[in-house]
Design an enzyme around this catalytic site. Structure first.
Site, PDB file in Angstrom:
ATOM      1  N   HIS A  17       0.833  -1.198   0.000  1.00 28.51           N
ATOM      2  CA  HIS A  17       0.000   0.000   0.000  1.00 28.51           C
ATOM      3  C   HIS A  17       0.870   1.251   0.000  1.00 28.51           C
ATOM      4  O   HIS A  17       1.525   1.570   0.983  1.00 28.51           O
ATOM      5  CB  HIS A  17      -0.890  -0.028   1.246  1.00 28.51           C
ATOM      6  CG  HIS A  17      -1.911   1.049   1.314  1.00 28.51           C
ATOM      7  ND1 HIS A  17      -2.121   1.798   2.448  1.00 28.51           N
ATOM      8  CD2 HIS A  17      -2.806   1.498   0.398  1.00 28.51           C
ATOM      9  CE1 HIS A  17      -3.097   2.653   2.243  1.00 28.51           C
ATOM     10  NE2 HIS A  17      -3.528   2.491   0.995  1.00 28.51           N
ATOM     11  N   HIS A  65      -1.037  10.332  -2.908  1.00 26.27           N
ATOM     12  CA  HIS A  65      -2.395   9.973  -2.511  1.00 26.27           C
ATOM     13  C   HIS A  65      -3.315  11.184  -2.368  1.00 26.27           C
ATOM     14  O   HIS A  65      -4.389  11.236  -2.969  1.00 26.27           O
ATOM     15  CB  HIS A  65      -2.378   9.188  -1.198  1.00 26.27           C
ATOM     16  CG  HIS A  65      -3.754   8.825  -0.715  1.00 26.27           C
ATOM     17  ND1 HIS A  65      -4.490   9.634   0.130  1.00 26.27           N
ATOM     18  CD2 HIS A  65      -4.536   7.745  -0.978  1.00 26.27           C
ATOM     19  CE1 HIS A  65      -5.654   9.072   0.366  1.00 26.27           C
ATOM     20  NE2 HIS A  65      -5.714   7.922  -0.293  1.00 26.27           N
TER      21      HIS A  65
END
Length: 260
Positions: A17, A65
């Protein structure tokens, strides 16, 4: 349904991730989605890196992100308002900024799971991944952004479309269809996707169920769950039949998978 090359060999899969940031790396200032984080995942033997795509003010697709810099750098500006050279400077002591072309070029053995975070990034992402479609999965919370990226990859000459996972609205409709036994609707919603990438729960709603896993597998679709950081949860989910876990602790997850 023929398995996409992205999903080979057989599962289970560990998806790092936003790369891998160990406690030691974090102590040195390394942050998620940096060049160093991707490199650390690769060095640990992780085949899959999950990341996110935004577009800078001068049109570069970067792995990042948030839509602004505040959490990662303390700068409140939006990614879309900052040019690439300044972003590179801001990230220089945080593991290094990485653009999508740099990531694809520097890590030819890594398979990238790309979440298109910004509408403006969708078409450029599709064009950039077209030559690498066999090792890229394109997803987004927005099915519209996801479809724009896939169409752009095809228009740019991709030999096959990138692998893909549906957006949140499609997942919600799938969960609802399975809850009331609409198996035909569920099959249609699972058509033309390669993986369901989902949380175990969304608020009070349980998204992951044995019924969903069975329906996905019957359609030739894998199930990947995010974000799973405890080894006991990884074991439990793999026992349920989940095909992959998206995790901040990719090194620990790899140990779990290799120990099974």
């Amino acid at each position: 349904m023929t398995r996409h090359p992205y999903l080979s060999p057989e599962p289970p899969r560990v998806l790092a991730h936003r790369g891998l940031v160990t406690p030691a790396d974090a102590a040195q200032g390394v942050v998620e989605n940096s060049f160093a984080a991707v490199a650390a995942a690769h060095a640990a033997g992780i085949d899959y890196v999950e990341s996110d795509c935004h577009l800078t003010a001068d049109g570069a697709v970067i792995l990042f992100h948030d839509d602004d810099l505040s959490r990662v750098t303390g700068d409140p500006r939006k990614i879309a308002d900052v040019r690439l050279p300044e972003l590179e400077e801001l990230m220089a002591d945080r593991g290094g900024l990485v653009t999508l072309p740099q990531a694809l070029g520097a890590f030819p053995d890594v398979r990238f799971n790309l979440d298109v975070k910004a509408e403006a990034a969708a078409e450029p992402v599709g064009r950039l991944v077209a030559p690498h479609a066999e090792r890229v999965l394109v997803t987004s919370f927005s099915d519209d952004r996801r479809r724009v990226a896939l169409a752009a990859a095809r228009s740019a000459g991709a030999a096959l479309r990138p692998a893909t996972s549906p957006g949140s609205s499609t997942v919600a409709r799938l969960v609802a269809a399975l809850a009331v036994g609409l198996r035909g609707t569920a099959r249609r919603l699972l058509a033309d996707v390669d993986a369901l990438q989902i949380p175990e729960r969304q608020g009070p709603v349980r998204v992951l169920t044995p019924r969903l896993v069975r329906a996905a597998h019957a359609a030739g679709v894998e199930v990947h769950v995010w974000t799973v950081n405890e080894p006991a949860d990884m074991e439990r989910l793999l026992d349920l039949g989940v095909d992959g876990v998206v995790t901040d602790r990719a090194d620990a997850a790899l140990a779990v998978v290799n120990g099974r």
